[in-house]
Design an enzyme around this catalytic site. Structure first.
Site, PDB file in Angstrom:
ATOM      1  N   GLY A 117       0.067  15.221  33.944  1.00  0.00           N
ATOM      2  CA  GLY A 117       0.758  16.253  33.176  1.00  0.00           C
ATOM      3  C   GLY A 117       2.144  15.823  32.739  1.00  0.00           C
ATOM      4  O   GLY A 117       2.459  14.640  32.719  1.00  0.00           O
ATOM      5  N   GLN A 155      -1.361   9.862  46.091  1.00  0.00           N
ATOM      6  CA  GLN A 155      -0.745   8.630  45.588  1.00  0.00           C
ATOM      7  C   GLN A 155       0.772   8.627  45.724  1.00  0.00           C
ATOM      8  O   GLN A 155       1.435   7.702  45.276  1.00  0.00           O
ATOM      9  CB  GLN A 155      -1.175   8.347  44.155  1.00  0.00           C
ATOM     10  N   HIS A 158       1.257   9.831  26.200  1.00  0.00           N
ATOM     11  CA  HIS A 158      -0.051  10.400  26.544  1.00  0.00           C
ATOM     12  C   HIS A 158      -0.824  10.763  25.270  1.00  0.00           C
ATOM     13  O   HIS A 158      -2.026  10.530  25.170  1.00  0.00           O
ATOM     14  CB  HIS A 158       0.108  11.691  27.356  1.00  0.00           C
TER      15      HIS A 158
HETATM   16  O1  PAF Z   1      -1.007   7.165  35.739  1.00  0.00           O
HETATM   17  C1  PAF Z   1      -1.117   8.325  36.203  1.00  0.00           C
HETATM   18  O2  PAF Z   1      -0.603   9.303  35.656  1.00  0.00           O
HETATM   19  C2  PAF Z   1      -1.890   8.522  37.500  1.00  0.00           C
HETATM   20  O3  PAF Z   1      -1.710   7.436  38.355  1.00  0.00           O
HETATM   21  C3  PAF Z   1      -3.372   8.814  37.277  1.00  0.00           C
HETATM   22  C4  PAF Z   1      -4.070   7.641  36.617  1.00  0.00           C
HETATM   23  C5  PAF Z   1      -3.531  10.051  36.419  1.00  0.00           C
HETATM   24  C6  PAF Z   1      -4.060   9.073  38.622  1.00  0.00           C
HETATM   25  O4  PAF Z   1      -3.528  10.178  39.268  1.00  0.00           O
END
Ligand code: PAF
Length: 283
Positions: free
Chosen positions: A30, A60, A36
């Site tokens: 987001g 993560q 994006h």
């Molecule tokens: O690059 C990101 O925004 C994140 O690491 C991803 C690939 C959406 C995984 O949560």
């Protein structure tokens, strides 16, 4: 259209797969920006339908405050996606819809790619990325998935993940989009003060300088040059600068003919961590 439940979205997507139509996928956390949108546009140009996932993945993050402060702007993100032409489904699950009851990372062996750079500084980060992408790929079964080269290490790891998990998805890497002064676009840029934002172009300038001198200077000289530039900055603190082989991401000590290299940077502007990288000329 926003879907919070994978079961309902899956039914929609099935109708495309049954007609042998391809599904593009852009996974995101987001706080969408033009970078994006460029991935979504590429996905729209190559597939009948595109799913954009918006999910701040807890596994993560190795830093609780970074996770907590990560911008969450679903409404604005949906509005931004609405400005694009084409069929876009947004998948914005809660943690349980994606993970079920156990929110833990799977342990992966990405052949050493996970120990370089980001892996050294962010414990467990790539296990978290691999885990969430494996869940997302299995839930959405996309034909192609699109990733920006700003997270080049992540892109190489996703390619390995897809092989390890034997997932029938094509991974597409897309070029970095930059602000007009060169800073790589990132959701984290929203958190920079005006001064930090202005000064953060140093990352791009350093990478460009390294690229310009790559063919005539040795790697230790380039390393010292990059570190010297950051040492003089009052606004940016360098975490690492590395020149690495693009295949195995191992730190390069000297240039070898036939190998391809990229320069990588992670630096802090205040408490905001920024990363970037640049392709270096072929030897
Ligand atoms: O690059 C990101 O925004 C994140 O690491 C991803 C690939 C959406 C995984 O949560």
């Amino acid at each position: 259209m926003i879907y919070h439940q994978q079961e309902i979205l899956r039914k929609e997507l099935d109708s495309f797969s049954q007609k042998k139509q391809s599904v593009g996928f852009v996974p995101t956390m987001g706080a969408l920006h033009e970078g994006h949108l460029s991935l979504v546009e590429k996905a729209l140009s190559e597939n009948e339908v595109v799913v954009v996932s918006i999910f701040v993945n807890p596994t993560q993050f190795d830093n609780a405050s970074d996770l907590e402060k990560y911008p969450r702007t679903l409404k604005a993100d949906a509005q931004l996606l609405n400005t694009l032409k084409g069929t876009i489904f947004i998948y914005a699950p809660n943690v349980a819809d994606l993970y079920g009851e156990t929110v833990i990372s799977k342990k992966y062996n990405f052949g050493g790619l996970e120990h370089a750079m980001e892996g050294k500084y962010r414990t467990g980060h790539f296990d978290g990325v691999g885990t969430v992408l494996n869940l997302l790929f299995r839930a959405l079964q996309p034909t192609r998935a699109y990733f920006g080269e700003k997270d080049f290490q992540q892109l190489q790891i996703v390619r390995r993940l897809v092989a390890i998990e034997q997932l029938p998805v094509t991974v597409v890497g897309c070029p970095i989009l930059r602000e007009s002064h060169g800073l790589a676009m990132s959701s984290r840029n929203q958190r920079l003060t005006a001064t930090q934002f202005k000064e953060a172009d140093l990352i791009y300038k350093t990478l460009k300088k390294v690229r310009e001198h790559f063919l005539e200077e040795s790697i230790p000289t380039l390393q010292a040059m990059a570190e010297g530039i950051f040492a003089e900055s009052a606004h940016l603190e360098l975490e690492y600068f590395e020149i690495a082989n693009i295949e195995n991401l191992k730190t390069a000590r000297r240039k070898r003919k036939g190998n391809s290299y990229r320069a990588f940077v992670a630096a802090y502007a205040g408490e905001i961590r920024l990363i970037d990288n640049m392709e270096l000329p072929k030897i």
